[in-house]
Design an enzyme around this catalytic site. Structure first.
Site, short mmCIF file in Angstrom:
data_model
loop_
_atom_site.label_atom_id
_atom_site.label_comp_id
_atom_site.label_asym_id
_atom_site.label_seq_id
_atom_site.Cartn_x
_atom_site.Cartn_y
_atom_site.Cartn_z
N LYS A 84 -19.42 129.52 58.15
CA LYS A 84 -19.02 129.55 59.56
C LYS A 84 -18.01 128.46 59.83
O LYS A 84 -17.89 127.46 59.12
CB LYS A 84 -20.25 129.36 60.48
CG LYS A 84 -21.02 128.05 60.31
CD LYS A 84 -20.44 126.85 61.03
CE LYS A 84 -21.27 125.60 60.86
NZ LYS A 84 -20.58 124.38 61.35
N ASP B 22 -28.56 125.60 62.45
CA ASP B 22 -27.49 126.50 62.03
C ASP B 22 -27.98 127.69 61.22
O ASP B 22 -27.17 128.53 60.81
CB ASP B 22 -26.47 125.72 61.18
CG ASP B 22 -25.58 124.81 62.00
OD1 ASP B 22 -25.60 124.91 63.24
OD2 ASP B 22 -24.86 123.99 61.39
#
Length: 302
Positions: free
Chosen positions: A12, A139
């Site tokens: 990401k 995350d």
């Protein structure tokens, strides 16, 4: 009978990371806009008589191969949810930078959840997988979804966002990593030094930038470049001043914008198109990786 399952899981980049003040529990409230990019780890779960873990590929010397690894913790958490033993061998083929601010460890945790769920035939509802992932780390939920999403709270509560086109990125990898807790501590220290406080209530509540959300939905790289933001960037640059030269080099090579990815030290450059990304990567040299976003979330491979 299924004896092995391989899951591909994306890295990401944070196109916005707004950080609130320090909470009593030691975390910070976030408005974290994630964008999944086409750099992937592969996690393979194989039937075994006990939990073991191995790894190959980029920077594997920097990851633990014991129960502290997020992939191993994910297998244990999923097994506990279903009241079974976490008997599995996990093999991680790494291509996402380690400790680079691109959620490589979190991606492995997400990949292990999906791989073990399929291997064990559990059929865990997606909402439950997201809940387990949120318990593992802030995350970890996002790589399950991929695409783009706004994360609030610690970043684990996700709302999917629309992406209207492809975005071309170049990632400049740095030697060595940066500790995420250390970067947050430095952010708090800099805020105290600047007189803006570090406690919740002393720092404005983080919110997603409507212009950034609109730029993603429109697939407009120029508009997105104008609003990229990372509240941890000053802290990362304070701990690694050399990153400022990397940012300057990428911008000089034609990037629309450059930003530290998450807590760093990877620097992400947004290009106008594929050809521009290739030119930026050529200037940055061997440290550069090119990828396109958005990328799909955790995917079971045939």
């Amino acid at each position: 009978m299924v004896t092995a399952v391989t899951v591909r899981v994306p890295a990401k980049v944070n196109v916005q990371l707004a950080v609130g003040g320090l909470r009593p529990d030691g975390f910070h409230d976030l408005a974290n806009v994630f964008l999944a990019v086409g750099l992937y780890d592969h996690v393979t779960a194989t039937s075994a008589d006990r939990l073991t873990i191995t790894a190959e590929g980029r920077d594997v010397a920097g990851i633990p191969l014991d129960g502290t690894n997020l992939a191993a913790r994910a297998a244990v958490a999923l097994a506990e949810r279903h009241g079974i033993a976490p008997d599995v061998h996990l093999h991680i083929a790494k291509d996402i930078p380690v400790a680079g601010g691109m959620a490589g460890g979190s991606a492995d945790g997400a990949g292990a959840l999906v791989a073990c769920d399929a291997l064990w035939g559990l059929g865990t509802p997606p909402a439950d997988l997201l809940e387990i992932a949120g318990g593992l780390g802030s995350d970890v939920p996002f790589p399950l979804l991929g695409g783009a999403a706004l994360g609030v709270g610690r970043g684990e509560r996700l709302t999917a966002l629309e992406v209207g086109g492809a975005f071309h990125w170049v990632f400049a990898l740095a030697d060595g990593g940066l500790s995420t807790p250390a970067v947050y501590r430095e952010c708090d220290r800099l805020r105290r030094e600047q007189g803006t406080g570090d406690l919740a209530g002393e720092v404005p509540a983080p919110v997603a930038d409507p212009a950034l959300v609109a730029a993603l939905a429109a697939g407009d790289a120029h508009a997105l470049a104008a609003v990229l933001a990372n509240d941890l960037q000053d802290a990362a640059l304070s701990l690694r001043p050399d990153l400022a030269r990397t940012v300057a080099t990428g911008l000089g090579a034609g990037a629309l914008a450059g930003i530290v990815s998450g807590s760093g030290p990877t620097v992400a450059f947004l290009a106008a198109e594929e050809e521009g990304a290739a030119k930026i990567a050529a200037v940055l040299g061997s440290c550069a990786r090119v990828a396109v976003a958005p990328a799909p979330g955790s995917t079971v491979l045939p």
